[in-house]
Scaffold this active site. Structure first.
Site, PDB file in Angstrom:
ATOM      1  N   ASN A  84       0.800  -1.233   0.000  1.00 24.63           N
ATOM      2  CA  ASN A  84       0.000   0.000   0.000  1.00 24.63           C
ATOM      3  C   ASN A  84       0.836   1.289   0.000  1.00 24.63           C
ATOM      4  OD1 ASN A  84       0.735  -0.495   2.651  1.00 24.63           O
ATOM      5  ND2 ASN A  84      -1.204   0.197   3.513  1.00 24.63           N
ATOM      6  N   GLU A 136       5.786  -3.997  11.656  1.00 20.77           N
ATOM      7  CA  GLU A 136       4.647  -3.071  11.639  1.00 20.77           C
ATOM      8  C   GLU A 136       3.535  -3.787  10.908  1.00 20.77           C
ATOM      9  OE1 GLU A 136       4.392  -0.321  13.219  1.00 20.77           O
ATOM     10  OE2 GLU A 136       6.479   0.056  13.753  1.00 20.77           O
ATOM     11  N   ARG A 164      -5.261   1.341   4.231  1.00 18.70           N
ATOM     12  CA  ARG A 164      -4.190   1.928   5.051  1.00 18.70           C
ATOM     13  C   ARG A 164      -4.198   1.215   6.398  1.00 18.70           C
ATOM     14  NH1 ARG A 164      -6.366   6.342   6.354  1.00 18.70           N
ATOM     15  NH2 ARG A 164      -4.526   7.310   7.257  1.00 18.70           N
ATOM     16  N   CYS A 165      -2.971   0.958   6.908  1.00 22.37           N
ATOM     17  CA  CYS A 165      -2.914   0.252   8.193  1.00 22.37           C
ATOM     18  C   CYS A 165      -3.626   1.067   9.262  1.00 22.37           C
ATOM     19  CB  CYS A 165      -1.474  -0.020   8.588  1.00 22.37           C
ATOM     20  SG  CYS A 165      -0.452   1.445   8.654  1.00 22.37           S
TER      21      CYS A 165
HETATM   22  N1  LIG Z   1       1.637  -1.171  10.749  1.00 24.45           N
HETATM   23  C1  LIG Z   1       2.062  -0.620   9.627  1.00 24.45           C
HETATM   24  O1  LIG Z   1       2.959   0.206   9.618  1.00 24.45           O
HETATM   25  C2  LIG Z   1       1.471  -1.021   8.318  1.00 24.45           C
HETATM   26  C3  LIG Z   1       1.607  -0.159   7.219  1.00 24.45           C
HETATM   27  C4  LIG Z   1       1.055  -0.549   6.004  1.00 24.45           C
HETATM   28  C5  LIG Z   1       0.396  -1.762   5.891  1.00 24.45           C
HETATM   29  N2  LIG Z   1       0.269  -2.560   6.976  1.00 24.45           N
HETATM   30  C6  LIG Z   1      -0.476  -3.822   6.878  1.00 24.45           C
HETATM   31  O2  LIG Z   1      -0.088  -4.518   5.709  1.00 24.45           O
HETATM   32  C7  LIG Z   1      -1.154  -5.315   5.235  1.00 24.45           C
HETATM   33  C8  LIG Z   1      -1.353  -5.070   3.759  1.00 24.45           C
HETATM   34  O3  LIG Z   1      -0.157  -5.210   3.070  1.00 24.45           O
HETATM   35  P1  LIG Z   1       0.200  -6.536   2.243  1.00 24.45           P
HETATM   36  O4  LIG Z   1      -1.057  -7.139   1.702  1.00 24.45           O
HETATM   37  O5  LIG Z   1       1.274  -6.147   1.294  1.00 24.45           O
HETATM   38  O6  LIG Z   1       0.768  -7.469   3.401  1.00 24.45           O
HETATM   39  P2  LIG Z   1       1.436  -8.913   3.267  1.00 24.45           P
HETATM   40  O7  LIG Z   1       1.754  -9.348   4.647  1.00 24.45           O
HETATM   41  O8  LIG Z   1       0.616  -9.793   2.408  1.00 24.45           O
HETATM   42  O9  LIG Z   1       2.806  -8.655   2.463  1.00 24.45           O
HETATM   43  C9  LIG Z   1       3.802  -7.800   2.962  1.00 24.45           C
HETATM   44  C10 LIG Z   1       5.131  -8.157   2.313  1.00 24.45           C
HETATM   45  O10 LIG Z   1       5.517  -9.476   2.682  1.00 24.45           O
HETATM   46  C11 LIG Z   1       5.948 -10.180   1.525  1.00 24.45           C
HETATM   47  N3  LIG Z   1       5.829 -11.608   1.796  1.00 24.45           N
HETATM   48  C12 LIG Z   1       4.795 -12.454   1.548  1.00 24.45           C
HETATM   49  N4  LIG Z   1       5.087 -13.704   1.985  1.00 24.45           N
HETATM   50  C13 LIG Z   1       6.320 -13.638   2.535  1.00 24.45           C
HETATM   51  C14 LIG Z   1       7.154 -14.573   3.186  1.00 24.45           C
HETATM   52  N5  LIG Z   1       6.802 -15.835   3.358  1.00 24.45           N
HETATM   53  N6  LIG Z   1       8.347 -14.154   3.634  1.00 24.45           N
HETATM   54  C15 LIG Z   1       8.736 -12.870   3.490  1.00 24.45           C
HETATM   55  N7  LIG Z   1       7.989 -11.932   2.893  1.00 24.45           N
HETATM   56  C16 LIG Z   1       6.791 -12.314   2.417  1.00 24.45           C
HETATM   57  C17 LIG Z   1       5.078  -9.614   0.441  1.00 24.45           C
HETATM   58  O11 LIG Z   1       5.622  -9.890  -0.814  1.00 24.45           O
HETATM   59  C18 LIG Z   1       5.106  -8.137   0.793  1.00 24.45           C
HETATM   60  O12 LIG Z   1       6.316  -7.560   0.344  1.00 24.45           O
HETATM   61  C19 LIG Z   1      -2.355  -4.908   6.056  1.00 24.45           C
HETATM   62  O13 LIG Z   1      -2.594  -5.879   7.054  1.00 24.45           O
HETATM   63  C20 LIG Z   1      -1.930  -3.586   6.687  1.00 24.45           C
HETATM   64  O14 LIG Z   1      -2.595  -3.275   7.883  1.00 24.45           O
HETATM   65  C21 LIG Z   1       0.796  -2.220   8.192  1.00 24.45           C
END
Ligand SMILES: NC(=O)c1ccc[n+]([C@@H]2O[C@H](COP(=O)([O-])OP(=O)(O)OC[C@H]3O[C@@H](n4cnc5c(N)ncnc54)[C@H](O)[C@@H]3O)[C@@H](O)[C@H]2O)c1
Length: 479
Positions: A152, A247, A280-281
């Protein structure tokens, strides 16, 4: 345009992008690529290299070697290169923003803002690093930092890991999200153009599910900075004895008391709940409103929802397609569950492809999935409460604890409620938000480990080192 001019070197044929290692743009020997689907057209927009495990091993070795000499590079020089990268990033905001529009359907204006804000964050980190690391404490870098941002804010949440790592003397291996990978590759090219030493900044692409575990469990990694969803929980269980910055997701509650300024609340619910289609988170993900003002608040929010524009990101619409078909299906599942269990639909549910019209669900009850789960889409549940305690209880019963907000004119009450809410941050009379970038940013429970923010990230990516000279005769003693 993306992949042209200064960026032509990162392309391998039409719409296929290379990965970055040892200061060079490379094609993977796997011969495989990963497709990036445009959420609006639902067609393949770009392709990136599917890096192999051998390539990851090589990158780790290079990153380790490069880090050793980078740690000896003067602080002013590290800062100078970061300032240069920031300037190049901002100068080339247009092609990077274009990628954000095509890969993650972020509205065009917000895409530009993300790139500019990222450039500012890099400069700010360089400044802050010079101050923190120049204090004379015995701080040493950790080594190789593995940075994994989510889809995102792929550029912003990548640089918020890259810049502190570099200023503190670490090297970087970036694994961008699939949707957002090409934006990240363009951003990395700005660091390349700034002239960082070979092997210091690396970017490997591939499916998270395929190279993810290999990367996060790699013995060459000295620190993981991850932002994303539940994947982070799995990573933290598998990672070794290294510092983790996690995060993760959130279910940010908005508690509304009887004395709140309801126009202010409605405006913040719209901004907090629906900007970037709720992806957004820190989006407002559940409204907990006192029954006596609920009708009035719902009417005000409904009127504002009706004014939101819905359509493609290129037209700068408020609501744009969500990132993937599976995400849209997940959101739809939550909506159907709420319908079956009797929630009041303030608008008709409407979906075309990945585009979901904004939806406010009133009279949501705790037995509905949407009361607890993170939709990551433009659907917002309203739970009516009869006491502040009920609101706090709902907030604290969540497995998440990222942020929350409370609306009231009584500051004393607001402080007590804030103290009682088990979240990393509470905003009083405003929607949750990550920024400004120097603020500490942290989640508790399933929302994270550690704390981000420029200062906190620099501190987290260094470690105190003590060297003691033991003289034959004691000179003085402190204890
Ligand atoms: N707290 C924060 O700062 C914050 C900020 C933005 C988004 N988020 C959260 O992120 C989520 C949405 O983002 P998303 O769909 O990209 O999340 P996601 O967890 O699906 O993916 C995040 C990242 O992890 C990678 N990934 C996937 N499988 C992996 C593995 N086995 N090992 C290592 N990396 C791997 C993905 O390719 C991506 O780069 C929501 O839950 C949102 O709340 C949190």
């Amino acid at each position: 345009m993306a992949g042209t001019g200064l960026f032509a070197e990162i392309l391998d044929g039409e719409h296929v992008y290379k990965y970055y290692a040892d200061g060079e743009w490379k094609k993977s020997t796997s011969g495989k690529t990963v497709a990036i689907i445009n959420p609006t057209t639902r067609k393949t927009q770009y392709k990136v290299q599917a890096c192999s495990q051998e390539e990851v091993n090589k990158v780790m070795d290079l990153a380790k070697t490069a880090q050793k000499s980078w740690a000896k590079t003067p602080l002013w020089k590290r800062a100078e290169l970061l300032h240069k990268a920031a300037a190049i990033l901002k100068e080339h905001k247009a092609p990077i923003a274009e990628c954000l529009v095509k890969e993650i359907a972020k509205p065009a204006k917000d895409s530009v803002t993300e790139v500019v804000r990222s450039g500012d964050l890099v400069s700010y980190t360089a400044e802050e690093g010079v101050r923190i690391l120049g204090e004379g404490k015995f701080l040493i870098p950790l080594g190789v930092v593995l940075a994994i941002p989510p889809f995102n804010y792929p550029v912003n949440l990548a640089v918020s890991k890259i810049a502190p790592a570099l200023i503190a003397g670490n090297s970087i291996v970036l694994k961008p999200p699939t949707q957002g990978a090409v934006s990240c590759l363009h951003m990395v090219h700005c660091f390349h153009l700034a002239g960082f030493p070979k092997g210091l900044v690396n970017c490997v692409t591939g499916k998270g599910s395929e190279i993810g575990d290999f990367l996060t469990m790699h013995p060459g990694v000295n620190c993981i900075s991850f932002t994303g969803g539940d994947t982070g929980i799995a990573i933290s269980k598998k990672a070794g004895m290294i510092p983790l910055q996690m995060e993760l997701g959130g279910k940010d509650a908005c508690i509304v008391l009887e004395d709140a300024d309801l126009d202010l609340v409605a405006a913040n619910i719209i901004k907090g709940g629906f900007s970037y289609s709720g992806q957004r988170c820190t989006a407002v993900k559940v409204v907990l409103v006192m029954e006596s003002v609920a009708d009035s608040l719902v009417e005000k929010v409904k009127a504002k929802v009706a004014k939101l524009t819905v359509g493609p990101p290129e037209d700068d619409c408020d609501i744009t397609p969500v990132v993937s078909e599976s995400s849209a299906n997940y959101i739809e599942g939550l909506v159907k569950d709420a319908k079956e269990k009797g929630a009041t639909f303030c608008q008709e549910y409407k979906r075309e492809g990945n585009l979901i019209w904004p939806l406010l669900l009133d009279n949501v009850r705790p037995d509905m999935r949407i009361a607890w789960e993170e939709p990551f889409g433009p659907v917002l549940p309203v739970l009516r409460i009869n006491s502040v305690e009920e609101g706090i209880h709902h907030c604290n019963a969540s497995n998440f604890g990222l942020q929350g907000c409370v609306f009231t004119k009584d500051i004393n009450k607001a402080m007590l409620i804030s103290d009682a809410m088990e979240t990393g941050t509470v905003q009083i009379n405003s929607a949750p938000a990550r920024g400004p970038d120097h603020f500490p940013f942290q989640g508790i429970k399933d929302s994270g480990i550690g704390s981000q923010g420029i200062t906190n990230s620099i501190n987290m990516m260094t470690k105190v080192k003590t060297t003691v000279i033991n003289l034959p005769t004691p000179s003085y003693t402190m204890g």
